[in-house]
Design a protein around this motif. Structure first.
Motif, PDB file in Angstrom:
ATOM      1  N   LEU A  48      18.452  32.963  -2.013  1.00  0.00           N
ATOM      2  CA  LEU A  48      16.941  32.486  -1.962  1.00  0.00           C
ATOM      3  C   LEU A  48      16.722  33.477  -3.119  1.00  0.00           C
ATOM      4  O   LEU A  48      17.168  34.613  -2.958  1.00  0.00           O
ATOM      5  N   THR A  49      15.618  33.126  -3.839  1.00  0.00           N
ATOM      6  CA  THR A  49      15.178  34.072  -4.941  1.00  0.00           C
ATOM      7  C   THR A  49      13.640  33.901  -4.781  1.00  0.00           C
ATOM      8  O   THR A  49      13.112  33.338  -4.073  1.00  0.00           O
ATOM      9  N   THR A  50      13.017  34.736  -5.486  1.00  0.00           N
ATOM     10  CA  THR A  50      11.513  34.921  -5.709  1.00  0.00           C
ATOM     11  C   THR A  50      10.948  33.719  -5.969  1.00  0.00           C
ATOM     12  O   THR A  50       9.719  33.250  -5.729  1.00  0.00           O
ATOM     13  N   ALA A  51      11.650  32.647  -6.557  1.00  0.00           N
ATOM     14  CA  ALA A  51      11.019  31.242  -6.809  1.00  0.00           C
ATOM     15  C   ALA A  51      10.899  30.684  -5.633  1.00  0.00           C
ATOM     16  O   ALA A  51      10.021  29.601  -5.775  1.00  0.00           O
ATOM     17  N   SER A  52      11.470  30.842  -4.440  1.00  0.00           N
ATOM     18  CA  SER A  52      10.957  30.153  -3.299  1.00  0.00           C
ATOM     19  C   SER A  52       9.855  30.573  -2.610  1.00  0.00           C
ATOM     20  O   SER A  52       9.219  29.920  -1.749  1.00  0.00           O
ATOM     21  N   ILE A  53       9.049  31.567  -3.086  1.00  0.00           N
ATOM     22  CA  ILE A  53       7.911  32.305  -2.629  1.00  0.00           C
ATOM     23  C   ILE A  53       6.659  31.227  -2.703  1.00  0.00           C
ATOM     24  O   ILE A  53       6.611  30.806  -3.968  1.00  0.00           O
TER      25      ILE A  53
ATOM     26  N   ASP B 187      18.938  34.355   3.886  1.00  0.00           N
ATOM     27  CA  ASP B 187      18.726  34.835   2.495  1.00  0.00           C
ATOM     28  C   ASP B 187      19.361  33.652   1.479  1.00  0.00           C
ATOM     29  O   ASP B 187      19.594  34.056   0.305  1.00  0.00           O
TER      30      ASP B 187
END
Length: 189
Positions: A42-47, A59
């Motif tokens: 998971l990256t910050t793009a999923s926030i 994660d």
């Protein structure tokens, strides 16, 4: 050609459920081969896009599908296809379900609402399914009657409670699906 030289019959089963409910884990627990997994970090793009509430320290996420195989006999092989759980990947479910004999919906009692889409998916396509309640670390605060009511399950849909990390539970879920399929009336004509 003898029967033993013919390719085995193949059965396809879809494993569905919300994000982080244990689909990848179930496929891995019962597959006789190292399962194909398409897990990515998971990256910050999923926030703000993915609901990470209640999934602990998860994660990674499945970005395409999971795949596993079970050889029942020399004449029968079961292929398991796990769906991605995040809403942005749901478009893939329509392709993954082609040819599926039935499905398994995995649910987490801490986030039952994440299973509604999977149940609706199978019901709208008249695909028989069972529900497997995955009790992470034994966590389950509801009775099966409460879960069945919360999911608005028809009385004939099997509901099992256990831990998808345990191979015997995964086996029991798949056997419940087979029993359920065999109990259904056969269409004639």
């Amino acid at each position: 050609m003898t029967i033993s030289q013919a390719a085995p019959a193949a059965v396809k089963i879809l494993i569905a459920g919300g994000f982080g409910v244990g689909k990848t884990t179930l496929v891995g627990a019962v597959s006789e081969v190292a399962p194909l997994r398409t897990e990515e970090l998971l990256t910050t793009a999923s926030i703000g896009v993915d609901d990470l509430a209640g999934v602990g320290q998860k994660d990674t996420t499945t970005v395409a599908l999971d795949f596993g195989r079970i050889t029942v006999s020399q004449d029968l092989v079961v292929y398991l296809f796990g769906t991605p759980g995040q809403e942005r990947f749901w478009f893939m479910w329509n392709d993954l379900v082609n040819g599926a004999l039935g499905g398994v919906v995995i649910a987490d009692t801490r986030r039952l609402e994440s299973s509604f889409a999977s149940i609706d998916f199978f019901e709208s396509r008249d695909i028989p399914f069972v529900v497997a309640i995955n009790c992470f670390y034994g966590h389950n605060t509801r009775t099966t009657d409460e879960i069945r009511a919360a999911l608005d399950l028809d009385p004939h849909v099997p509901l099992l409670v256990g831990d998808v990390r345990e191979r015997p539970f995964g086996r029991d879920v798949l056997l419940a699906l087979v029993d359920h399929l065999m109990s259904l009336p056969v269409a004639v004509g």
